[in-house]
Design an enzyme around this catalytic site. Structure first.
Site, PDB file in Angstrom:
ATOM      1  N   TYR A 107       0.965  -1.266  -0.138  1.00  0.00           N
ATOM      2  CA  TYR A 107      -0.017  -0.118   0.011  1.00  0.00           C
ATOM      3  C   TYR A 107       0.950   1.262  -0.003  1.00  0.00           C
ATOM      4  O   TYR A 107       1.652   1.410   0.833  1.00  0.00           O
ATOM      5  CB  TYR A 107      -1.003   0.105   1.142  1.00  0.00           C
ATOM      6  CG  TYR A 107      -1.751   1.268   1.356  1.00  0.00           C
ATOM      7  CD1 TYR A 107      -3.016   1.521   0.678  1.00  0.00           C
ATOM      8  CD2 TYR A 107      -1.013   2.327   2.040  1.00  0.00           C
ATOM      9  CE1 TYR A 107      -3.446   2.870   0.754  1.00  0.00           C
ATOM     10  CE2 TYR A 107      -1.767   3.799   2.393  1.00  0.00           C
ATOM     11  CZ  TYR A 107      -3.138   3.845   1.633  1.00  0.00           C
ATOM     12  OH  TYR A 107      -3.711   4.865   1.587  1.00  0.00           O
ATOM     13  N   TRP A 109       2.402   5.111  -2.266  1.00  0.00           N
ATOM     14  CA  TRP A 109       2.372   5.736  -3.610  1.00  0.00           C
ATOM     15  C   TRP A 109       3.883   5.401  -4.112  1.00  0.00           C
ATOM     16  O   TRP A 109       4.688   6.507  -4.171  1.00  0.00           O
ATOM     17  CB  TRP A 109       2.277   7.299  -3.465  1.00  0.00           C
ATOM     18  CG  TRP A 109       0.787   7.790  -2.882  1.00  0.00           C
ATOM     19  CD1 TRP A 109       0.248   6.988  -1.936  1.00  0.00           C
ATOM     20  CD2 TRP A 109       0.298   8.704  -3.373  1.00  0.00           C
ATOM     21  NE1 TRP A 109      -1.135   7.464  -1.831  1.00  0.00           N
ATOM     22  CE2 TRP A 109      -1.067   8.705  -2.615  1.00  0.00           C
ATOM     23  CE3 TRP A 109       0.218   9.642  -4.316  1.00  0.00           C
ATOM     24  CZ2 TRP A 109      -2.175   9.741  -2.819  1.00  0.00           C
ATOM     25  CZ3 TRP A 109      -0.506  10.688  -4.261  1.00  0.00           C
ATOM     26  CH2 TRP A 109      -1.772  10.816  -3.384  1.00  0.00           C
TER      27      TRP A 109
END
Length: 744
Positions: A107, A109
């Site tokens: 999880y 970016w």
């Protein structure tokens, strides 16, 4: 020296490269308000905290010891040996315990690139070897993703990104903008996949020129741009304020009955609570004032203003990152429905404006350029914010959105492209839970707190060490992201690592389909070109894009309004919502049927377990932990930690609260409660509500044995409890602390 443009989650920028090193960055010429985040990039990419080569924790390698995670040293190994060990361990776990014992975290970016997207790479690999336990939602919007489909129907993120009014529509039509939680250009620096033109601050300049009233309802003045009116509100009390506004509408004859009758269900079930007939407590401004800290006269005036003008209510993501975070999201939709303006241009309710730079931009959606993850044979899914609970309570039942199921018994965690020791709450408790699995495998460019707490660590490239295509559905620019420098140390792309593991596990052909990463990028790009052509958008071939470096796609949406609620408003029968009733659900029979006391069948005010209403002498201050302004989450933190005076992180405190503790601006302080403590640098400001302190997230979590986190990570203080049994989101903004001078 050569200069090229690349993209990132915080926008595009020019990069100067010399002798295999990034030496400087400059703003992208077409960005009117470029982010300052890329300035630190050269130091971060070449930082001493880069992971140089594959590493295995010594205690795990010797005896599979789990207790040394975070404190052990690591043994450097050749790539083939480390890959063999990881493949053998994956094979052992799936054969002994089944793929239901593997949790695929990933999880975060990781990159703005379309192919080298760590989450997609990790999930495709795990799916090809038999599947994994997945997670639902995000720390940013998980609670909203659970509640809002019951209220407005359909996937919440689709509504958020595709069907809310754009800035142009708001500027043209809105007269009153009421921002619960504010709209912060600082947060709008970033967006999933990139935001090339940073325009949020520009639009507020336009709003001011027009004479729009912009009202920031938040504990911090700085949660909205300069010039906005500020109504300071107690954290955790927004639902009480919304209920009081609704009470004024109802008692003063301002409720739009016609809209409620045509477009909603359940107001008759909600009204007795609003009027106090069901619980003896009318939700009047006088009831709300001591809860939210806003005087009754201000509440009444605001309600009348909202009813007499074209009003847009916006709700920040931060409000649902708190205990009972479902309630302000649900109640905001009810309040908008009572005003009767839902579906009008520049009116109704919107979520997440300013949370990321893409919300408020209007573009024609284009499909494609997605590396397929395949199908997951394992059906078990947990809410993302419940990872700690899952590890602590294997096989124990828990509730989530109408389901009651046991947590899986996780033996192996595979994490790539994220840092859970940034995102999660109560990090000391997470550190303890992290000792439960037998094995933890991590990909990371840097020695983050997560990498330090792994057993097998593979050094991953950054986006600047590989080629990719940068494009996002919330942006109209597309980039060929060139490989700017060779991989640092022995770093490899995630794709290469997973391909090597898949080959060892007998699934190499299934994972790669015989293609290199360059061949995958070319294939995905050509598929995208074909799909774009079907939409009437001409995209150049890949060689041309490489030569140009970047281009602007002609996909800007035109027209006054793009909300899906407009046709619904016009004809609810012909254009029903995807709710059981086809209407906005003020009362939900579905939710009522779940039987959750912490999320009943209509919105209610439920005080958090920790907020100013339960403050004690040991923890009298309410902590909010906003996003940082100098980076995205915890990315690039390694280099920021070297900047003189940048760490520990700054905590914002009201002068009156500081004076009571003999604290002045610049003082080193400790922020603490029963869960932990961290260092911080005090900054005094009257732009924060008295009794509230703000400590941004993103500082790297310290090492085990630190009695006080040295860098200023607020998540050593936050509570690891679900928002409710319905949403099970994170409750980061429901925490009490104290602050004291730190003499050392």
């Amino acid at each position: 020296m050569r200069t090229q443009v690349t993209s990132s989650h915080w926008g595009a920028f020019e990069v100067d490269v010399e002798d295999g090193r990034i030496i400087a960055t400059r703003p992208f010429a077409e960005d009117p308000h470029p982010s300052a985040i890329p300035a630190i990039l050269p130091e971060a990419v070449h930082h001493r905290s880069r992971i140089a080569r594959p590493s295995v924790r010594r205690g795990w390698l010797k005896s599979r010891d789990r207790g040394g995670r975070g404190s052990d040293d690591f043994v450097d190994l050749p790539w083939d040996e480390a890959l063999d060990i990881a493949a053998d361990e994956l094979d052992r776990v799936r054969k002994t315990h089944g793929n239901e014992a593997i949790f695929g975290g990933s999880y975060g970016w990781g990159s703005a690139g379309r192919f080298h997207h760590a989450q997609s790479q990790a999930h495709r690999f795990l799916n090809k070897i038999g599947g994994y336990v997945a997670s639902f939602g995000s720390y940013s919007t998980g609670c909203a993703q659970a509640i809002m489909p019951h209220v407005l129907g359909g996937p919440f993120l689709k509504f958020l990104y595709e069907h809310q009014d754009g800035w142009e529509t708001i500027c043209e039509h809105t007269e009153t903008l009421v921002m619960f939680g504010g709209i912060n250009p600082k947060n709008a620096q970033v967006s999933m996949g990139g935001v090339t033109r940073h325009e949020t601050a520009h639009w507020f300049d336009r709003f001011a020129e027009k004479g729009m009233r912009c009202i920031n309802v938040s504990p911090q003045r700085t949660d909205a741009p300069e010039g906005c009116e500020w109504i300071p509100v107690t954290p955790g009390s927004d639902t009480a304020l919304m209920l009081a506004l609704a009470y004024v509408l109802e008692t003063d004859g301002l409720t739009d009955r016609s809209f409620l009758d045509r477009c909603t269900v359940g107001f008759d079930r909600f009204r007795p609570y609003l009027m106090g007939q069901s619980d003896g407590a009318p939700k009047s401004p006088e009831w709300a004032a001591p809860l939210c800290g806003v005087d009754a006269q201000t509440i009444r005036a605001l309600a009348h203003r909202m009813a007499s003008t074209r009003t847009l209510i916006t709700v920040a993501w931060s409000l649902q990152r708190a205990e009972h975070g479902e309630q302000p999201y649900w109640m905001s939709a009810v309040l908008a429905a009572m005003l009767g303006q839902v579906g009008l241009p520049g009116a109704g309710v919107g979520y997440g404006y300013g949370a990321i730079g893409g919300v408020g931009k209007s573009f024609k959606g284009l499909r494609g350029m997605t590396f397929s993850q395949g199908e997951n044979p394992v059906q078990t899914v947990i809410p993302v914010a419940r990872i700690g609970d899952m590890l602590r309570n294997p096989r124990q039942p828990y509730d989530f959105n109408g389901r009651r199921e046991p947590y899986p018994d996780i033996k192996l965690i595979y994490w790539a492209g994220g840092n859970p020791f940034h995102h999660h709450q109560d990090l000391n408790a997470l550190h303890d839970a992290w000792t439960r699995p037998q094995t933890i495998i991590v990909h990371d460019p840097w020695w983050t707190a997560t990498a330090k707490r792994a057993d097998i660590v593979f050094p991953a490239t950054t986006p600047y060490e590989r080629a990719d295509i940068g494009r996002a559905n919330l942006d109209d620019y597309m980039f060929h992201m060139p490989q700017l420098i060779p991989p640092v140390g022995e770093a490899r792309d995630d794709y290469e690592i997973f391909a090597a593991l898949a080959e060892r596990l007998g699934h190499g052909e299934e994972f790669t389909e015989g293609r290199s990463s360059a061949e995958w990028i070319e294939l995905l790009y050509e598929e995208f070109r074909g799909l774009a052509r079907e939409e009437g958008v001409d995209v150049p071939d890949l060689d041309t894009l490489r030569e140009r470096n970047w281009m602007r796609l002609p996909i800007a949406a035109r027209g006054p309004n793009r909300t899906l609620l407009a046709p619904f408003r016009e004809d609810p029968e012909a254009h029903p919502l995807q709710t059981p009733s086809g209407r906005i659900e003020i009362f939900s029979e579905t939710i009522e049927g779940f039987g959750y006391a912490d999320c009943p069948g209509h919105p209610v005010f439920l005080p958090p377990g920790e907020w100013r209403g339960t403050a004690t002498g040991a923890a009298p201050l309410h902590l909010v932990s906003p996003q940082p302004g100098d980076k995205l989450h915890s990315q690039l933190e390694s280099a920021l930690a070297d900047v003189a005076g940048a760490r520990p992180e700054s905590v914002i405190i009201h002068p009156a609260d500081a004076a009571a503790r003999a604290i002045t601006t610049g003082d080193l302080v400790q922020v603490f409660n029963a869960r932990g403590a961290c260092r911080a640098r005090a900054v005094l400001s009257e732009d924060i509500l008295q009794g509230v302190v703000a400590l941004p997230t993103g500082a790297w979590f310290g090492d085990p044995g630190d009695n006080i986190d040295p860098h200023g990570n607020p998540n050593v203080l936050t509570r690891d409890v679900g928002t409710s049994r319905l949403g099970q989101g994170c409750s980061a903004h429901s925490a009490l602390v104290d602050v004291a001078p730190l003499n050392d």
